[in-house]
Motif scaffolding. Structure first.
Motif, PDB file in Angstrom:
ATOM      1  N   PHE A 169       0.678  -1.148  -0.034  1.00  0.00           N
ATOM      2  CA  PHE A 169      -0.382   0.073   0.145  1.00  0.00           C
ATOM      3  C   PHE A 169       1.199   1.224  -0.162  1.00  0.00           C
ATOM      4  O   PHE A 169       1.624   1.674   1.162  1.00  0.00           O
ATOM      5  CB  PHE A 169      -0.832  -0.005   0.942  1.00  0.00           C
ATOM      6  N   THR A 170       1.347   1.816  -1.189  1.00  0.00           N
ATOM      7  CA  THR A 170       2.171   2.423  -0.916  1.00  0.00           C
ATOM      8  C   THR A 170       2.369   4.216  -0.331  1.00  0.00           C
ATOM      9  O   THR A 170       2.638   5.052  -0.266  1.00  0.00           O
ATOM     10  CB  THR A 170       2.596   3.054  -2.695  1.00  0.00           C
ATOM     11  N   ALA A 171       0.992   3.932  -0.831  1.00  0.00           N
ATOM     12  CA  ALA A 171      -0.016   5.477   0.128  1.00  0.00           C
ATOM     13  C   ALA A 171      -0.164   5.918   1.307  1.00  0.00           C
ATOM     14  O   ALA A 171       0.378   6.993   1.860  1.00  0.00           O
ATOM     15  CB  ALA A 171      -1.219   5.746  -0.887  1.00  0.00           C
ATOM     16  N   ALA A 172      -0.095   4.980   1.807  1.00  0.00           N
ATOM     17  CA  ALA A 172       0.239   4.853   3.481  1.00  0.00           C
ATOM     18  C   ALA A 172       1.683   4.889   3.998  1.00  0.00           C
ATOM     19  O   ALA A 172       2.076   5.386   4.675  1.00  0.00           O
ATOM     20  CB  ALA A 172      -0.147   3.565   3.484  1.00  0.00           C
ATOM     21  N   ARG A 173       2.457   3.947   3.017  1.00  0.00           N
ATOM     22  CA  ARG A 173       4.008   3.889   3.091  1.00  0.00           C
ATOM     23  C   ARG A 173       4.299   5.465   2.957  1.00  0.00           C
ATOM     24  O   ARG A 173       5.489   6.225   3.849  1.00  0.00           O
ATOM     25  CB  ARG A 173       4.685   3.240   1.986  1.00  0.00           C
ATOM     26  N   LEU A 174       4.452   6.248   2.024  1.00  0.00           N
ATOM     27  CA  LEU A 174       4.856   7.659   1.397  1.00  0.00           C
ATOM     28  C   LEU A 174       4.251   8.662   2.236  1.00  0.00           C
ATOM     29  O   LEU A 174       4.880   9.415   2.830  1.00  0.00           O
ATOM     30  CB  LEU A 174       4.437   8.051   0.180  1.00  0.00           C
ATOM     31  N   GLN A 175       2.796   8.505   3.033  1.00  0.00           N
ATOM     32  CA  GLN A 175       2.264   8.975   3.861  1.00  0.00           C
ATOM     33  C   GLN A 175       2.946   9.128   5.281  1.00  0.00           C
ATOM     34  O   GLN A 175       3.983   9.898   5.851  1.00  0.00           O
ATOM     35  CB  GLN A 175       0.589   8.774   4.620  1.00  0.00           C
ATOM     36  N   ARG A 176       3.955   8.138   5.642  1.00  0.00           N
ATOM     37  CA  ARG A 176       4.080   7.673   6.722  1.00  0.00           C
ATOM     38  C   ARG A 176       5.755   7.879   6.645  1.00  0.00           C
ATOM     39  O   ARG A 176       5.732   8.893   7.368  1.00  0.00           O
ATOM     40  CB  ARG A 176       4.490   6.301   7.264  1.00  0.00           C
ATOM     41  N   GLY A 177       6.528   8.044   5.299  1.00  0.00           N
ATOM     42  CA  GLY A 177       7.279   9.004   5.297  1.00  0.00           C
ATOM     43  C   GLY A 177       7.888  10.118   5.708  1.00  0.00           C
ATOM     44  O   GLY A 177       8.377  10.360   6.048  1.00  0.00           O
ATOM     45  N   HIS A 178       6.375  10.520   4.612  1.00  0.00           N
ATOM     46  CA  HIS A 178       6.396  12.552   5.135  1.00  0.00           C
ATOM     47  C   HIS A 178       6.367  12.406   6.662  1.00  0.00           C
ATOM     48  O   HIS A 178       7.103  13.538   7.219  1.00  0.00           O
ATOM     49  CB  HIS A 178       5.137  13.026   5.167  1.00  0.00           C
ATOM     50  N   LEU A 179       5.476  11.788   7.181  1.00  0.00           N
ATOM     51  CA  LEU A 179       5.798  12.152   8.700  1.00  0.00           C
ATOM     52  C   LEU A 179       7.238  11.545   9.887  1.00  0.00           C
ATOM     53  O   LEU A 179       7.282  12.678  10.309  1.00  0.00           O
ATOM     54  CB  LEU A 179       4.415  10.904  10.092  1.00  0.00           C
ATOM     55  N   LEU A 180       7.332  10.813   9.365  1.00  0.00           N
ATOM     56  CA  LEU A 180       9.107  10.288  10.086  1.00  0.00           C
ATOM     57  C   LEU A 180      10.052  12.091   9.436  1.00  0.00           C
ATOM     58  O   LEU A 180      10.781  12.099  10.360  1.00  0.00           O
ATOM     59  CB  LEU A 180       9.966   9.249   9.664  1.00  0.00           C
ATOM     60  N   LEU A 181       9.650  12.248   8.060  1.00  0.00           N
ATOM     61  CA  LEU A 181      10.925  13.040   7.741  1.00  0.00           C
ATOM     62  C   LEU A 181      10.531  14.926   8.629  1.00  0.00           C
ATOM     63  O   LEU A 181      11.802  15.096   9.147  1.00  0.00           O
ATOM     64  CB  LEU A 181      10.687  13.686   5.907  1.00  0.00           C
ATOM     65  N   LYS A 182       9.259  14.635   9.059  1.00  0.00           N
ATOM     66  CA  LYS A 182       9.244  16.252  10.120  1.00  0.00           C
ATOM     67  C   LYS A 182       9.687  15.455  11.159  1.00  0.00           C
ATOM     68  O   LYS A 182       9.286  16.760  11.514  1.00  0.00           O
ATOM     69  CB  LYS A 182       7.627  16.261   9.970  1.00  0.00           C
ATOM     70  N   GLN A 183       9.238  14.167  11.596  1.00  0.00           N
ATOM     71  CA  GLN A 183      10.064  13.974  12.888  1.00  0.00           C
ATOM     72  C   GLN A 183      11.752  13.584  13.118  1.00  0.00           C
ATOM     73  O   GLN A 183      12.359  14.017  13.967  1.00  0.00           O
ATOM     74  CB  GLN A 183       8.997  12.340  13.712  1.00  0.00           C
ATOM     75  N   GLY A 184      12.581  14.148  11.882  1.00  0.00           N
ATOM     76  CA  GLY A 184      13.422  14.075  12.451  1.00  0.00           C
ATOM     77  C   GLY A 184      14.129  13.094  12.439  1.00  0.00           C
ATOM     78  O   GLY A 184      15.382  12.242  12.193  1.00  0.00           O
ATOM     79  N   LYS A 185      13.075  11.922  11.596  1.00  0.00           N
ATOM     80  CA  LYS A 185      13.662  10.070  11.871  1.00  0.00           C
ATOM     81  C   LYS A 185      14.062  10.313  10.437  1.00  0.00           C
ATOM     82  O   LYS A 185      13.211   9.578   9.503  1.00  0.00           O
ATOM     83  CB  LYS A 185      12.612   9.332  12.353  1.00  0.00           C
TER      84      LYS A 185
END
Length: 486
Positions: free
Chosen positions: A86-102
C-alpha cells in the motif's frame, strides 16, 4: 489510496456489513469536513474488524486532518503491516517520519515506495522526498560539527534550514535552544524549548530549562509556572524541586512587597525589596527591578533625596527606564529642581508619548518652573513642599513676629518689613488652606489675579492695610487687642 473493487471492501478485507456501513458513513462525514463524527465511525470500523487496513488508513487520514500526527503514525504502520504494497500509506508515513527528523526511517519508506510498482506521481514524490531527506542528513551533520566547534551562529543557520522540514524534531529544537542560550538570546531559546516540551513526552529537562531562563530574565511568575510543570511530571526531580523552592520564596517576597505598595506602606515595601536583593544577589534583573520599586516607594513616600539617589542608580543601568524617570521627576518637583524634573519627563515622553501621567507631570513641572520665577510661598516661609500644616504655622508665626512693621522705626526699613510681612501672611493664607495649597502645588497661584484670570492685575495686590488685623499667633482672624513692640 489503493483501488477497491465494487464488491471490494467486504471481499478483499473480509469485513462484515456493519463495518462497511461505518466506513461509508465515515467517508461521507470526512468529505463534509465533520472530522470528529467521521473519527467515531472509523473507530467503530477498526473495533469491528481489527484487520481492516482501509479502516486504519481512513482513520489516519482523519487524524492528519485534525493535526494529530502522533495518533496517525501507528495507524499508518498498521496499514503497512496488513498490506505491504500500500504505497499511499508508506509515502504518508515517510512524510511524517521526515517531519519528526527520523531521517533513516523516512528514507527507508521512500526507497520501498520506489520498489513497489508506484504510480507516476508516487514515484516522483518519493524521489523528491529522498533528495530532501539526503539534504537534511548533510545539514544535520554540518550543524552538529558547528556546535561542537562552538560556532553557534553557523549551527543556528543550519538548524533553521533543517527545522523548516523536520518541524517536529524535538532534539534539534533543543540543540537550537542551546545555541540561542550561548548567543545570549534566551527568549528564542524558550520558544524552541516550549515546542520541544510538547513534542517529547515527559520532557522534564525542557520545563526545567524554560523555568531557569524565565528566572534569569526576571520573570519569576512564569518561572514558577514552568517549574511546576516539571514537578507534575516528576515530583522527585531534584533540580526542579530545588529551583521551585528558590522561585517560590522570591515570588512570595515580591507579591508581599507589591501588596504593601498598594496599601501605601512604602517603608515596609522598601524593606521587602531589600530582602529580594539579598535572596537573589546573582541575577542582576532582580536587583534592577527591586531598586526601581524602591525608587518608586521613596518618591511616593515624599523622601526626595533617597528617591533621587536610588532612581539615578537604576537609570545608570537602564537610561530609558520610564518608571524610574517618572519617579525621579516627582522627587525633583518636591526638591524644587524644576529644570531637572522637566528633563526627566521629556526623556520619559520620548519613550512613551501616550502616557497621560507623563504629560500631566510635564505640564505641572513647567507651571511650577514658571511659578518659581514669580512668588514661591514655600520659600517665603522657608519650608519644604511636603511640609505639614503645623510646620507651616510654626514658620509663619516666627517670621511674622520677626518682620512685623511695628518692630521697625526707620521709614525705609518699615516699608521693607511691610512688604515682607504681606508675603509672609499671604504664604500662610495659601499654604494653610488645603484647597488653595493644592492649586499652588499644581502650578497656579490662588492669590495671583493673572494666574486666576489669564492676564492683568498685580500678583502682589494686597496692601499692608488689609493685613493689619492679622494675628501671627492665631490660626487666623483679627487682633482682639493691639500688640506693641518695643
Amino acid at each position: 489510496m489503493a483501488h477497491i473493487p465494487r464488491n471490494g471492501v467486504c471481499a478483499e478485507c473480509g469485513v462484515n456489513a456493519d463495518v462497511e456501513k461505518h466506513l461509508e458513513l465515515g467517508k461521507k462525514l470526512l468529505a463534509a469536513g465533520q472530522l470528529a463524527d467521521a473519527l467515531s465511525q472509523f473507530h467503530a470500523a477498526v473495533d469491528g474488524d481489527p484487520d481492516n487496513y482501509i479502516a486504519y488508513y481512513r482513520r489516519a487520514t482523519v487524524f492528519l486532518a485534525m493535526g494529530k500526527s502522533k495518533a496517525a503514525l501507528p495507524d499508518l504502520t498498521k496499514v503497512i503491516e496488513l498490506k505491504m504494497d500500500f504505497t499511499a500509506a508508506r509515502l504518508q508515513r515517510g512524510h511524517l517520519l521526515l517531519k519528526q527528523g527520523k531521517l533513516d526511517e523516512a528514507e527507508d519508506d521512500f526507497k520501498k515506495v520506489l520498489k513497489s510498482n508506484p504510480s507516476e506521481n508516487e514515484e516522483k514524490e518519493a524521489q523528491f522526498q529522498l533528495v530532501k531527506s539526503d539534504e537534511m542528513q548533510r545539514l544535520r551533520s554540518q550543524a552538529l560539527d558547528a556546535f561542537e566547534s562552538s560556532d553557534y551562529t553557523a549551527a543556528i543557520t543550519f538548524l533553521d534550514k533543517i527545522l523548516e522540514v523536520c518541524v517536529w524534531d524535538a532534539e534539534l529544537r533543543e540543540l537550537r535552544a542551546e545555541c540561542f542560550i550561548k548567543e545570549g538570546e534566551p527568549r528564542k531559546a524558550i520558544s524552541d524549548l516550549k515546542a520541544a516540551s510538547k513534542l517529547k513526552n515527559d520532557n522534564t529537562e525542557a520545563f526545567y530549562k524554560i523555568s531557569t531562563l524565565y528566572y534569569q530574565l526576571g520573570d519569576h511568575e512564569l518561572s514558577l509556572s514552568e517549574v511546576r510543570e516539571c514537578l507534575k511530571l516528576d515530583q522527585d526531580h531534584k533540580r526542579c524541586f530545588a529551583h521551585y523552592k528558590q522561585v517560590k520564596k522570591l515570588n512570595k517576597l515580591i507579591e508581599s512587597a507589591e501588596e504593601l505598595i498598594r496599601d501605601g506602606r512604602y517603608t515596609d515595601a522598601t524593606s521587602k525589596y531589600e530582602s529580594v536583593m539579598k535572596t537573589e544577589p546573582s541575577v542582576a534583573e532582580y536587583t534592577i527591578r527591586s531598586k526601581e520599586r524602591i525608587c518608586h516607594c521613596f518618591s511616593k513616600d515624599e523622601k526626595p533625596v533617597e528617591a533621587i539617589r536610588v532612581c539615578s542608580e537604576v537609570l545608570q543601568m537602564e537610561p530609558d527606564n520610564v518608571n524610574a524617570l517618572k519617579d525621579r521627576a516627582e522627587a525633583y518637583l518636591i526638591e524644587e529642581m524644576y529644570d531637572e524634573a522637566i528633563q526627566d519627563y521629556e526623556t520619559a515622553q520620548e519613550h512613551n508619548e501616550n502616557d497621560q501621567q507623563i504629560r500631566e507631570g510635564l505640564e505641572k513641572a513647567q507651571r511650577l518652573l514658571k511659578q518659581s520665577q514669580k512668588r514661591d510661598y514655600y520659600k517665603i516661609l522657608g519650608v519644604k513642599r511636603n511640609a505639614k500644616k503645623q510646620e507651616i504655622i510654626k514658620a509663619y508665626r516666627k517670621l511674622a513676629l520677626q518682620w512685623h512693621p511695628d518692630n521697625f522705626q526707620n521709614e525705609e526699613e518699615k516699608k521693607k518689613a511691610e512688604k515682607k510681612f504681606i508675603d509672609i501672611a499671604a504664604a500662610k493664607e495659601v499654604l494653610s488652606d488645603p484647597e488653595m495649597r493644592k492649586k499652588f502645588d499644581d502650578g497656579e497661584d490662588p492669590l495671583d489675579t493673572e494666574s486666576q484670570q489669564g492676564g492683568g492685575g498685580n500678583p502682589f495686590h494686597r496692601s499692608w492695610n488689609s493685613w493689619q488685623g492679622f494675628n501671627p499667633f492665631s490660626s487666623g482672624g483679627p487682633f482682639r487687642f493691639k500688640f506693641h513692640f518695643n
